[in-house]
Design an enzyme around this catalytic site. Structure first.
Site, short mmCIF file in Angstrom:
data_model
loop_
_atom_site.label_atom_id
_atom_site.label_comp_id
_atom_site.label_asym_id
_atom_site.label_seq_id
_atom_site.Cartn_x
_atom_site.Cartn_y
_atom_site.Cartn_z
CB CYS A 185 -19.80 61.60 63.57
SG CYS A 185 -20.88 62.29 62.31
CB THR A 186 -15.53 61.66 60.76
OG1 THR A 186 -15.27 60.63 61.70
CG2 THR A 186 -14.24 62.07 60.08
#
Ligand SMILES: [Zn+2]
Ligand SMILES: [Zn+2]
Length: 304
Positions: A185-186
């Protein structure tokens, strides 16, 4: 003007009295002139705050005085208090809302039973060793992956993190339960929770990308397994790891390449963000999401 910065941080640790921590953090930020958003739950803290450099440094030092936050990492990034409308410090059920409050287990070492952390280099080692068997699993909202993702990654059909549990239990991903799965994810926080939810549901070999796409991009840029732009939740909307980034997204109206999300012009009944090219978004008649009612509203606005 004094130099300003933005701090990004999270940690999973048991917090016996989230309200007391919230009040302390709010006072601390107010006294230092910091703005931004902090969420505290019984499982930890997740924050983004901006302000003057000296204030940020003091904030880090003071925050680490709380035993559970002692080893917390802070990412420093460009920006300042002016990037936030206000200061918001809140107690919530979860610091990332998967709707899994009762399921998530946290102790002094973080999430219990999460996927093994892999640094960017270790992800490459895994791929070298296991080849095509390795599955990259996108832990973000499907929209974010429209403009960038790991090569051949599986992108679950989720509008928000709340949709993940149903998606994991749908049977669609059972084929990867015996494969090495790298969740990403980010910045890493969503996979802390997601990887534990996956393991609880029978995915046997789950990893999580340490530091998220942000850290991977710092190390490998566009020369590794990442392709395209990274969606970010601030006014920049997206960032690239160098000028040679691939353009994965396409304008929903004309199909031309684009990595720019735009709010549908039909603000009253549609709050969707969609990919539009510069050409389409520069005319009111073509700055809608493609839904027939939104197209009608856009046409009306353009004619008036
Ligand atoms: Zn277009
Ligand atoms: Zn719309």
């Amino acid at each position: 003007m004094a130099l300003s910065k933005i701090l990004l941080y999270y940690t999973f640790t048991p917090i016996a009295d989230p309200t007391a921590v919230m009040l302390w953090q709010r006072d601390l930020c107010e006294s230092l002139g910091l703005k931004g958003r902090i969420i505290i739950s019984e499982h930890g803290i997740n924050g983004t705050v901006g302000g003057e450099m000296a204030a940020c440094k003091k904030y880090v030092r003071k925050t680490r005085e709380y035993p559970g936050f002692k080893g917390m990492e802070f990412k420093w990034s460009e920006g300042g208090a002016e990037d936030f409308p206000k200061l918001s410090v809140k107690v919530r059920d979860e610091i990332v809302s998967f709707g899994a409050r009762g399921e998530l287990k946290v102790d002094e070492n973080g999430v219990v039973g999460g996927g093994q952390h892999l640094k960017p280099g270790e992800v490459h080692e895994l791929v070298e060793k296991r080849g095509e068997d390795v599955v990259f699993f996108d832990g973000r909202n499907a929209m974010e992956a429209q403009i960038g993702k790991f090569r051949d990654a599986v992108v679950p059909d989720v509008d928000t993190t709340h949709d993940f549990i149903a998606e994991l239990e749908s049977g669609k991903y059972d084929w990867m339960k015996d494969k090495p799965v790298v969740s990403y994810c980010t910045g890493g926080i969503r996979c802390e929770v997601l990887s534990s939810l996956m393991k609880n549901r029978g995915f046997s070999e789950v990893y999580q990308l340490d530091g998220g796409i942000v850290r991977y991009g710092e190390k490998y840029g566009n020369q590794g397994l990442w392709e395209g732009s990274l969606y970010v939740f601030d006014k920049r909307m997206h960032v690239e790891f160098g000028e040679d980034a691939a353009e994965l997204g396409h304008c929903v109206l004309c199909g031309n390449p684009s990595n720019t999300f735009v709010n549908c012009v039909n603000e009253d009944t549609c709050r969707r963000q969609v990919l539009l090219c510069d050409d389409c978004s520069s005319h009111i008649a073509t700055s809608h999401c493609g839904r027939p009612d939104c197209a009608a509203v856009a046409a009306e606005l353009a004619a008036s």
